[in-house]
Motif scaffolding. Structure first.
Motif, PDB file in Angstrom:
ATOM      1  N   GLY A   1       0.834  -1.197   0.000  1.00  0.00           N
ATOM      2  CA  GLY A   1       0.000   0.000   0.000  1.00  0.00           C
ATOM      3  C   GLY A   1       0.862   1.238   0.000  1.00  0.00           C
ATOM      4  O   GLY A   1       2.059   1.178  -0.287  1.00  0.00           O
ATOM      5  N   SER A   2       0.252   2.367   0.307  1.00  0.00           N
ATOM      6  CA  SER A   2       0.990   3.633   0.330  1.00  0.00           C
ATOM      7  C   SER A   2       0.538   4.476   1.506  1.00  0.00           C
ATOM      8  O   SER A   2      -0.565   4.300   2.036  1.00  0.00           O
ATOM      9  CB  SER A   2       0.776   4.410  -0.973  1.00  0.00           C
ATOM     10  N   THR A   3       1.402   5.380   1.916  1.00  0.00           N
ATOM     11  CA  THR A   3       1.088   6.312   2.994  1.00  0.00           C
ATOM     12  C   THR A   3       1.804   7.619   2.746  1.00  0.00           C
ATOM     13  O   THR A   3       2.880   7.637   2.127  1.00  0.00           O
ATOM     14  CB  THR A   3       1.494   5.719   4.360  1.00  0.00           C
ATOM     15  N   ASP A   4       1.208   8.739   3.170  1.00  0.00           N
ATOM     16  CA  ASP A   4       1.792  10.072   2.985  1.00  0.00           C
ATOM     17  C   ASP A   4       2.348  10.580   4.298  1.00  0.00           C
ATOM     18  O   ASP A   4       1.719  10.435   5.365  1.00  0.00           O
ATOM     19  CB  ASP A   4       0.738  11.062   2.467  1.00  0.00           C
TER      20      ASP A   4
ATOM     21  N   GLY B   1       6.920  15.039  -2.996  1.00  0.00           N
ATOM     22  CA  GLY B   1       6.042  16.071  -3.537  1.00  0.00           C
ATOM     23  C   GLY B   1       6.275  17.367  -2.799  1.00  0.00           C
ATOM     24  O   GLY B   1       7.258  17.513  -2.045  1.00  0.00           O
ATOM     25  N   GLU B   2       5.384  18.321  -2.992  1.00  0.00           N
ATOM     26  CA  GLU B   2       5.508  19.605  -2.308  1.00  0.00           C
ATOM     27  C   GLU B   2       5.055  19.438  -0.863  1.00  0.00           C
ATOM     28  O   GLU B   2       3.880  19.266  -0.585  1.00  0.00           O
ATOM     29  CB  GLU B   2       4.668  20.667  -3.018  1.00  0.00           C
ATOM     30  N   ALA B   3       6.031  19.465   0.029  1.00  0.00           N
ATOM     31  CA  ALA B   3       5.792  19.324   1.472  1.00  0.00           C
ATOM     32  C   ALA B   3       5.170  17.985   1.844  1.00  0.00           C
ATOM     33  O   ALA B   3       4.524  17.836   2.891  1.00  0.00           O
ATOM     34  CB  ALA B   3       4.926  20.461   1.990  1.00  0.00           C
ATOM     35  N   VAL B   4       5.354  16.968   0.995  1.00  0.00           N
ATOM     36  CA  VAL B   4       4.825  15.636   1.308  1.00  0.00           C
ATOM     37  C   VAL B   4       5.723  14.579   0.686  1.00  0.00           C
ATOM     38  O   VAL B   4       6.301  14.770  -0.385  1.00  0.00           O
ATOM     39  CB  VAL B   4       3.369  15.478   0.809  1.00  0.00           C
ATOM     40  N   LEU B   5       5.826  13.437   1.388  1.00  0.00           N
ATOM     41  CA  LEU B   5       6.555  12.286   0.869  1.00  0.00           C
ATOM     42  C   LEU B   5       5.611  11.082   0.908  1.00  0.00           C
ATOM     43  O   LEU B   5       5.079  10.729   1.961  1.00  0.00           O
ATOM     44  CB  LEU B   5       7.795  11.992   1.727  1.00  0.00           C
ATOM     45  N   THR B   6       5.407  10.462  -0.248  1.00  0.00           N
ATOM     46  CA  THR B   6       4.568   9.272  -0.348  1.00  0.00           C
ATOM     47  C   THR B   6       5.461   8.048  -0.388  1.00  0.00           C
ATOM     48  O   THR B   6       6.363   7.953  -1.241  1.00  0.00           O
ATOM     49  CB  THR B   6       3.690   9.303  -1.603  1.00  0.00           C
ATOM     50  N   ILE B   7       5.199   7.114   0.524  1.00  0.00           N
ATOM     51  CA  ILE B   7       5.961   5.867   0.585  1.00  0.00           C
ATOM     52  C   ILE B   7       5.047   4.742   0.116  1.00  0.00           C
ATOM     53  O   ILE B   7       3.940   4.557   0.642  1.00  0.00           O
ATOM     54  CB  ILE B   7       6.459   5.586   2.013  1.00  0.00           C
TER      55      ILE B   7
ATOM     56  N   ALA C   1      11.208   4.683  10.027  1.00  0.00           N
ATOM     57  CA  ALA C   1      11.249   3.216  10.098  1.00  0.00           C
ATOM     58  C   ALA C   1      10.048   2.644   9.363  1.00  0.00           C
ATOM     59  O   ALA C   1       8.912   3.078   9.550  1.00  0.00           O
ATOM     60  CB  ALA C   1      11.242   2.752  11.545  1.00  0.00           C
ATOM     61  N   VAL C   2      10.295   1.641   8.498  1.00  0.00           N
ATOM     62  CA  VAL C   2       9.242   1.017   7.702  1.00  0.00           C
ATOM     63  C   VAL C   2       9.209  -0.479   8.016  1.00  0.00           C
ATOM     64  O   VAL C   2      10.256  -1.145   8.013  1.00  0.00           O
ATOM     65  CB  VAL C   2       9.478   1.237   6.196  1.00  0.00           C
TER      66      VAL C   2
END
Length: 389
Positions: A37-40, A63-69, A96-97
């Protein structure tokens, strides 16, 4: 105050702009399910930043002020973990992931042994269940009640009183996680009253000894010289030994359910007799030195076993006695009257190794080697001998 301000500025090697250039993250750790899945994650930083991860199963989308993993599906049969690094020119933070796996097995353990034994009179037992799945406990016998408590992760077993023969049951604790199920069988037994270690001590006995004194004389024969009954006082805690050496004596002995032994205290009053209007006699069980006319209290230990029954001429259940002081090898009754301790020439005193041997009530009427030997002994008219305290 001016000196303090200068000191604070002088100790820093960073400029005002460098101090302000820090990274703030909305999360410092993330977890993914097996399917991925993904999370911001919100990223606050006054300067440019970048993100990196060494493991290819994680994809990063800044992204702009965001990181999607983004995490891929986990095909491995193990949990996997990694670290994402967010870095600017003057600061660095980590995330940590962790990702679970689909085939993670169910774990199951209990705090109980694989076998349990219950008392014949009924009792309860509680044990813990350790598992990472959902669980339950069942039983194949209706005489055993099983109560599960998921909140405390415990199982309580209650056995009813067993009025019949030895019986068995099996308790099964089962746990499930996804498609995986594991079971833990526990064998349970309940003894009958005939098998109960406490009740084995109860019954009618004769005291068999290696040698005997009677009439103040050593007889030089072994055999049974006195009889008694062992009766229940408090279940699994104590018994009465009645009519030992003479009618009317009562000795209270304690029972240890762990060692399955009797402890027989000496030196306590076991009988009171009005000899005359002015004389009261008190009887005490004691170990004795017959040669020196002295006595010793302490305790004796009774251990269940077997012994030879010379009356019925066969091996029978027996209570073996131990704990004698070397200088006081005899066992019998001491009296106290008129401010003097005495022993009795018309009662038996056992000496050497000895045991209570089980026999049928009334068996003593047939006589024994001890009574036959005693019949040849002339008993003095004065039936008591002064003892040393």
């Amino acid at each position: 105050m001016i000196w303090a301000l200068f000191a604070a500025v002088g100790c820093s090697d960073k400029t005002q702009e460098e101090v302000a250039d820090v990274i703030n993250l909305s999360k410092r750790s993330v977890a993914f399910a097996t399917e991925g899945g993904s999370t911001d994650i919100a990223v606050a930083c006054p300067s440019q930043w970048e993100a990196a991860c060494a493991d290819t199963w994680v994809t990063l989308q800044p992204g702009e002020a965001v990181l999607t993993i983004v995490a891929e599906e986990n095909p491995a049969a193990a949990t996997r973990e990694t670290v994402v690094t967010v870095k600017s020119a003057n600061d660095e933070k980590t995330i940590a992931v962790r990702q679970a796996f689909s085939d993670e097995p169910v774990l199951l353990a209990t705090s109980v042994e694989e076998e349990l034994s219950f008392d014949s009179e009924g009792e309860s037992y509680t044990f813990r269940v350790e598992t990472n799945g959902t669980w339950t406990a069942t039983c194949d016998a209706d005489w055993l009640t099983v109560t599960c408590n998921p909140e405390s992760s415990t199982v309580q077993l209650i056995a009813a009183k067993n009025s019949d023969a030895h019986r068995t049951a099996e308790v099964t604790v089962s746990a499930t996680r996804g498609d995986d199920t594991k079971s833990c069988p526990i064998a349970v037994a309940q003894i009958s009253r005939d098998e109960n270690p406490y009740y084995r001590f109860l019954g009618h006995y004769g005291l068999h000894a290696e040698n005997w004194y009677y009439g103040g004389q050593l007889l030089g024969v072994s055999g049974t010289g006195t009889y008694c009954t062992v009766e229940e006082k408090e279940y699994r805690k104590s018994v009465y030994i009645k009519d030992l050496f003479t009618d009317g004596t009562v000795i209270e002995a304690t029972y240890d359910k762990y060692t399955q032994q009797l402890t027989i205290p000496l030196g306590n009053i076991c009988k009171t007799q009005e000899v005359s209007a002015s004389v009261t006699r008190f009887y005490f069980p004691m170990t004795i030195n017959m040669n020196e006319s002295s006595f010793y209290s302490g305790t004796l230990t009774g251990t269940y076993g077997e012994g030879y029954n010379d009356i019925e001429e066969k091996m029978c259940p027996a209570i073996h006695l131990s704990g004698f002081h070397d200088e006081y090898p005899a066992f019998g009754l001491i009296g106290y009257q008129s401010q003097q301790y005495v022993h009795f020439v018309d009662l038996y005193y056992a000496t050497g190794s000895m045991y209570f041997v089980r026999m049928d009530s009334g068996s003593e009427t047939s006589g024994s080697g001890v009574t036959q030997a005693a019949a040849r002994v002339t008993v003095p008219e004065n039936k008591v001998v002064i003892m040393k305290r």
